[in-house]
Scaffold this active site. Structure first.
Site, PDB file in Angstrom:
ATOM      1  N   HIS A 273     113.593  47.684 -77.947  1.00 43.59           N
ATOM      2  CA  HIS A 273     114.602  47.024 -77.101  1.00 43.59           C
ATOM      3  C   HIS A 273     114.375  45.505 -77.059  1.00 43.59           C
ATOM      4  O   HIS A 273     115.147  44.763 -77.629  1.00 43.59           O
ATOM      5  CB  HIS A 273     114.674  47.607 -75.679  1.00 43.59           C
ATOM      6  CG  HIS A 273     114.831  49.092 -75.664  1.00 43.59           C
ATOM      7  ND1 HIS A 273     115.872  49.729 -76.285  1.00 43.59           N
ATOM      8  CD2 HIS A 273     114.051  50.082 -75.128  1.00 43.59           C
ATOM      9  CE1 HIS A 273     115.743  51.035 -76.123  1.00 43.59           C
ATOM     10  NE2 HIS A 273     114.651  51.276 -75.433  1.00 43.59           N
ATOM     11  N   ASP A 324     117.329  56.431 -80.594  1.00 43.33           N
ATOM     12  CA  ASP A 324     116.851  56.487 -79.214  1.00 43.33           C
ATOM     13  C   ASP A 324     117.314  57.749 -78.476  1.00 43.33           C
ATOM     14  O   ASP A 324     116.846  58.828 -78.766  1.00 43.33           O
ATOM     15  CB  ASP A 324     117.245  55.193 -78.482  1.00 43.33           C
ATOM     16  CG  ASP A 324     116.505  54.996 -77.173  1.00 43.33           C
ATOM     17  OD1 ASP A 324     115.789  55.910 -76.737  1.00 43.33           O
ATOM     18  OD2 ASP A 324     116.640  53.918 -76.551  1.00 43.33           O
TER      19      ASP A 324
END
Ligand code: NGQ
Ligand code: ZN
Length: 456
Positions: A273, A324
């Site tokens: 991220h 993810d």
């Protein structure tokens, strides 16, 4: 392994015609010849490009996709999603995880992912006790990948606390907990079991700075390095503003800043991220050589924010994409949204292209091939000798690609529609998807349906 022959392929030197690839028994490319005759090689019709690595997945979350899209009076956030995710995973058994993961991995390979890195933290049984085989859940992911076909990098996850300052874990987190010694033992066990398997790699993940106090972070990283000096090390970082604020309150530093100052972050690391960075942090992360693990569809789904890609690419930062939470299972969706986020923020087009007349998809894919392979600890990401034979063969007759040449094929794959123009997929020299078909598709879907119905 047979030799492969492609009419067109993207090699490190560019687009070439009539390419023969020789692959050894370990699935590594040993020779690439362009302008070759097809002779007895195995012909896969279409346009060969490197397979895309998926550098960040939590396989079990695939079965939650679509169940967290209702508004609530309090207002929904990442944190309310996380509560929902915790109650979902509370009932997951090893059989469920294996069924979910196989279905997921088949979808991933059909869309052009050839390698998956699992950030694997669902370690313990529903009561929080280790399974009789401590790596039971990891082995289920391994088996699912064995049937579905992608190469798999397993990252056992260290998870110790619920927030900065070593706050005790909550009941919802008991399935994730293990000591540094236990996690390093998991790593060693898995490495031993996969010693002869070129499609498996083992590294380490630190769940986040919230979940891993400094002393344990240090012990885990040095312990991992003693086991394998080159293994990938991943961490979730600076995904949510609340996390950034809490980190500043705790340490006086922002999460990426703290990590760069306190951990030996280098090219073997992947910061997942890294959404919220100052310009200074962005430049320093780029200079560290670490990979930024970008997961645009999940980051959008969870309301994280937008990664500062334009600055990061100008600074030469490495990056790749991950699925993810697996709300999307296609690399094209991730790369498209990555670029579109930048267009929306900067009010420009072709932000990632990085120069006049450069293809945006080519630039994004090259980053994802190289950065994804680096983060997965797999020597892949290019059709070149010494690299894994992980190959996506695009269908030039697919309407989305018809009449396209060279980089236009890539731009049309990423930006021209929702259907996947992937015809064949090869992982480590083995054909996993042929003519869009995966041989386990029906059986895996049936097992998946049984699992998700049971979990309702
Ligand atoms: C995870 N997912 O571990 O699945 C996390 C949420 C957390 C993402 N960060 C949990 N996308 O960060 O505490
Ligand atoms: Zn994650």
């Amino acid at each position: 392994m047979p030799d492969f022959f492609f009419h067109q392929a993207l090699l490190p030197e560019g687009w070439v015609r009539d390419v023969r690839l020789r692959v050894d028994s370990g699935g590594t490319i040993t020779e690439v010849v362009s302008g070759a005759a097809p002779d007895s090689s195995h012909r896969l019709e279409g346009v060969a490009v490197p397979g895309v690595p998926d550098l960040h997945s939590h396989a079990f979350q695939r079965a939650l996709a679509g169940l967290t899209e209702r508004g609530s009076s309090k207002g929904d956030t990442f944190w309310t999603w996380r509560d929902r995710m915790y109650s979902f995973l509370a009932r997951l058994e090893p059989d469920d995880v294996e069924a979910i993961a196989e279905q997921l991995y088949i979808e991933l390979v059909r869309h052009g992912y050839t390698q998956v890195t699992e950030f694997h933290y669902l370690r313990n049984d529903p009561e929080g006790r280790p399974y009789a085989d401590a790596v039971e859940m990891a082995m289920r992911l391994h088996r699912a990948a064995g049937r579905a076909g992608p190469a798999l990098t397993l990252l056992p996850v260290l998870y110790r606390s619920s927030d900065f300052g070593g706050r005790p874990p909550t009941a919802g987190q008991r399935r994730f907990l293990a000591t540094v010694d236990e996690i390093l033992t998991d790593v060693t066990l898995l490495r031993n079991r996969f010693a002869d398997d070129p499609l498996r790699r083992v590294g380490l993940a630190l769940h986040s700075l919230r979940a891993v106090p400094p002393r344990e972070l240090e012990l885990a990283v040095s312990g991992m390095r003693a086991i394998d000096a080159d293994a990938p090390i991943h961490i979730h970082v600076a995904e949510q503003l609340r996390e950034v604020e809490a980190c500043v309150r705790w340490s006086g530093r922002r999460p990426v800043e703290w990590l760069l100052e306190h951990a030996p972050v280098d090219a073997r690391w992947c910061l997942v991220h890294a959404t919220h960075m100052t310009v200074d942090e962005t430049l320093r992360l780029a200079a560290s050589g670490a990979v930024a693990g970008l997961c645009p569809t999940t980051e959008a789904n969870l309301g994280d924010g937008i990664f500062p890609l334009a600055d990061y690419l100008v600074a030469g930062g490495a990056c790749g994409v991950g699925s993810d939470a697996n709300v999307s299972t296609s690399p094209a969706s991730e790369l498209r949204l990555l670029e579109y986020g930048q267009r929306l923020v900067h009010h420009q087009r072709n932000v990632a292209a990085g120069g006049t007349d450069r293809s945006t998809a080519r630039t994004l894919l090259e980053r994802a091939w190289v950065g994804g392979a680096q983060a997965g600890g797999r020597h892949a990401g290019a059709l070149a000798p010494g690299r894994a034979a992980d190959i996506v063969v695009l269908d030039p007759d697919h309407p989305a690609l018809a009449g396209r040449e060279g980089d236009e094929l890539l731009d049309s794959w990423i930006f021209a529609g929702d259907e996947t123009p992937v015809r064949h997929v090869v992982v480590g020299g083995r054909v996993v998807v042929r003519d869009g078909h995966h041989p386990r598709r029906e059986e895996a879907a049936a097992a998946y349906r049984r699992a998700v119905r049971r979990l309702r």
